[in-house]
Design a protein around this motif. Sequence first.
Motif, mmCIF file in Angstrom:
data_model
loop_
_atom_site.group_PDB
_atom_site.id
_atom_site.type_symbol
_atom_site.label_atom_id
_atom_site.label_comp_id
_atom_site.label_asym_id
_atom_site.label_seq_id
_atom_site.Cartn_x
_atom_site.Cartn_y
_atom_site.Cartn_z
ATOM 1 N N THR A 250 0.791 -1.156 0.160
ATOM 2 C CA THR A 250 -0.013 -0.043 -0.186
ATOM 3 C C THR A 250 1.183 1.227 0.103
ATOM 4 O OG1 THR A 250 -0.183 -0.153 2.533
ATOM 5 C CG2 THR A 250 -1.947 -1.203 1.189
ATOM 6 N N VAL A 251 0.373 2.323 -0.929
ATOM 7 C CA VAL A 251 1.176 3.489 -0.885
ATOM 8 C C VAL A 251 0.343 4.579 -0.589
ATOM 9 C CG1 VAL A 251 2.701 2.333 -2.713
ATOM 10 C CG2 VAL A 251 0.855 3.957 -3.296
ATOM 11 N N ALA A 252 1.059 5.757 -0.131
ATOM 12 C CA ALA A 252 0.294 6.965 0.149
ATOM 13 C C ALA A 252 1.110 8.323 -0.686
ATOM 14 C CB ALA A 252 0.160 7.498 1.457
ATOM 15 N N THR A 253 0.100 9.090 -1.240
ATOM 16 C CA THR A 253 0.687 10.126 -1.995
ATOM 17 C C THR A 253 0.192 11.428 -1.207
ATOM 18 O OG1 THR A 253 1.119 11.594 -4.131
ATOM 19 C CG2 THR A 253 -0.896 10.288 -3.784
ATOM 20 N N ARG A 254 0.903 12.272 -0.794
ATOM 21 C CA ARG A 254 0.381 13.472 -0.002
ATOM 22 C C ARG A 254 0.983 14.714 -0.708
ATOM 23 N NH1 ARG A 254 3.601 10.642 5.227
ATOM 24 N NH2 ARG A 254 2.135 8.895 5.297
ATOM 25 N N GLU B 105 -3.803 10.473 -0.483
ATOM 26 C CA GLU B 105 -4.588 9.543 -1.308
ATOM 27 C C GLU B 105 -3.770 8.037 -1.247
ATOM 28 O OE1 GLU B 105 -7.207 9.467 -3.464
ATOM 29 O OE2 GLU B 105 -7.825 11.528 -3.655
ATOM 30 N N ASN B 106 -4.832 7.367 -0.819
ATOM 31 C CA ASN B 106 -4.031 5.749 -0.701
ATOM 32 C C ASN B 106 -4.442 4.839 -1.557
ATOM 33 O OD1 ASN B 106 -3.329 6.839 2.045
ATOM 34 N ND2 ASN B 106 -5.334 6.731 2.540
ATOM 35 N N PHE B 107 -3.632 3.893 -2.036
ATOM 36 C CA PHE B 107 -3.683 2.912 -2.731
ATOM 37 C C PHE B 107 -3.018 1.599 -2.711
ATOM 38 C CE2 PHE B 107 -3.593 7.240 -5.268
ATOM 39 C CZ PHE B 107 -4.836 7.139 -5.949
ATOM 40 N N ALA B 108 -3.567 0.450 -3.273
ATOM 41 C CA ALA B 108 -2.805 -0.451 -2.944
ATOM 42 C C ALA B 108 -2.648 -1.503 -4.552
ATOM 43 C CB ALA B 108 -3.874 -1.834 -2.171
ATOM 44 N N PHE B 109 -1.507 -1.789 -4.481
ATOM 45 C CA PHE B 109 -0.942 -3.007 -5.655
ATOM 46 C C PHE B 109 -0.509 -4.170 -5.308
ATOM 47 C CE2 PHE B 109 -0.205 1.687 -6.185
ATOM 48 C CZ PHE B 109 -0.818 2.166 -7.272
ATOM 49 N N SER B 110 -0.812 -4.977 -6.373
ATOM 50 C CA SER B 110 -0.177 -6.353 -6.228
ATOM 51 C C SER B 110 0.613 -6.771 -7.369
ATOM 52 C CB SER B 110 -1.219 -7.318 -5.727
ATOM 53 O OG SER B 110 -1.753 -7.710 -7.092
ATOM 54 N N SER B 111 1.368 -7.717 -7.187
ATOM 55 C CA SER B 111 2.011 -8.287 -8.208
ATOM 56 C C SER B 111 1.929 -10.209 -7.738
ATOM 57 C CB SER B 111 3.621 -8.072 -8.170
ATOM 58 O OG SER B 111 4.139 -8.748 -9.621
ATOM 59 N N ARG B 112 1.748 -10.817 -9.022
ATOM 60 C CA ARG B 112 1.718 -12.330 -8.741
ATOM 61 C C ARG B 112 2.967 -12.916 -9.348
ATOM 62 N NH1 ARG B 112 -3.555 -14.218 -7.762
ATOM 63 N NH2 ARG B 112 -5.217 -12.434 -7.530
ATOM 64 N N ARG C 96 -11.515 -2.824 1.489
ATOM 65 C CA ARG C 96 -11.566 -3.843 2.709
ATOM 66 C C ARG C 96 -10.806 -3.317 3.665
ATOM 67 N NH1 ARG C 96 -8.588 -7.874 4.904
ATOM 68 N NH2 ARG C 96 -7.189 -7.520 3.468
ATOM 69 N N LEU C 97 -9.590 -2.882 3.404
ATOM 70 C CA LEU C 97 -8.458 -2.310 4.409
ATOM 71 C C LEU C 97 -8.992 -0.873 4.666
ATOM 72 C CD1 LEU C 97 -5.417 -3.203 2.691
ATOM 73 C CD2 LEU C 97 -6.205 -4.272 4.592
ATOM 74 N N GLY C 98 -10.097 -0.448 4.461
ATOM 75 C CA GLY C 98 -10.591 0.929 4.728
ATOM 76 C C GLY C 98 -9.529 2.127 4.450
ATOM 77 N N LEU C 99 -9.024 1.832 3.214
ATOM 78 C CA LEU C 99 -8.071 2.825 2.652
ATOM 79 C C LEU C 99 -8.864 3.629 1.571
ATOM 80 C CD1 LEU C 99 -5.036 0.920 1.713
ATOM 81 C CD2 LEU C 99 -5.169 2.261 3.520
#
Length: 384
Positions: free
Chosen positions: A143-147, A153-160, A223-226
Amino acid sequence: MAMKRLRSPKDCCVAAVRKDPEAAFCEECGQPLARCMAFAECGGLVGDDGLCHVCVDPHLQIIPGATMNAPIGGSVALPFDLYNSSTIDRPLFVTGLWSREKGDWREERLGWETLDPGTRAPASVTAQEFDRAGLHEVEIMWTVATRWRARQENFAFSSRVLLNVAGESAGAAGPVVQISSENAMNGNVIQITDNTSRGSKDDGKVVSAIDMNIHRLDVEERRLGLRGITEDLRVPRSVAFRFAGFGKQQTPALELPISTPDGILAFGRSKTRAAGGEGDVHLTVVDQSGATDTDQSLQLSRRHFELYVENDRLMLRASGSNGLRINGSALGPDKIVPLNDGDVIEPLVKAPGALKLAVRFAREFDRVSLVTVTRTPAIQESAA
């Protein structure tokens, strides 16, 4: 190796806002031009997902020289770099790291947070015991935040990552992890082979960085409330605003998304831009006859409060010196709260009944498509 980039705004939209910084819509495709909260610095646009690709451009790379060994029944450490390829001088903040093969996420230790533009920082996750040969999938989420000033602003990313674990041979020291950039099933393949051949030319080390495919995890963000009001309801940046009970030139003329340069609707005593002022929604207090109550109107700051969309929520910031009330509760200067369907804003703390603004949401499936702000008492045309 070329970076695998996330979806960016259309070129025509970028060209339109460069041509006319005040434009509300793209002339070519008709899409609303929603500015990044840091538009004055980055000049970026955001889509319906609220993501500015100028400010938020993360990557996950398997690092050169990585060697990972594990026997069947053991674990595999997956080392990598997180990389911030943003071209503007503002960092990303990595606020969490998780991994899983199946089932629930496991939180991983991350000893740093700030990721400056153009820099990378190391991290790793541990894939748990492999008790059988064959394909194993490991998913990494961060999860990352930009300020920007008081906003975030909050975001979540993934890699498989797909692990293909081959069976051990008698007397072998254990499988050696070999990483390739070959794509299979839209994933990234790490090949674990039985290292029994002494004459093998492959030493199991990564020769060059492998940039992994990454994806937004919008469900996990909620789900994480971000992001979002609830897991099944969000307010996108493309939400339109309707104003009822106001006079002429006291509000934006059409039902549009917020397209101001700072992504904010300013409510207060200042006249609107259309009327030659610096505000977006002009607030006054009227008496029972419909005439302007000058004394009470002067209790309103020129920029009394602000509305903006952040993390798929409608936010209110009290920017005036006297504060205001939300559903009867006082909110002091510089305080920020999310707004919900049915909330009532009372700009005058000492005279809450003099002016009320009711907020209502129109919902389409899991998103709010229209926000209506209705003022009471309504402005009569003669008083406008």
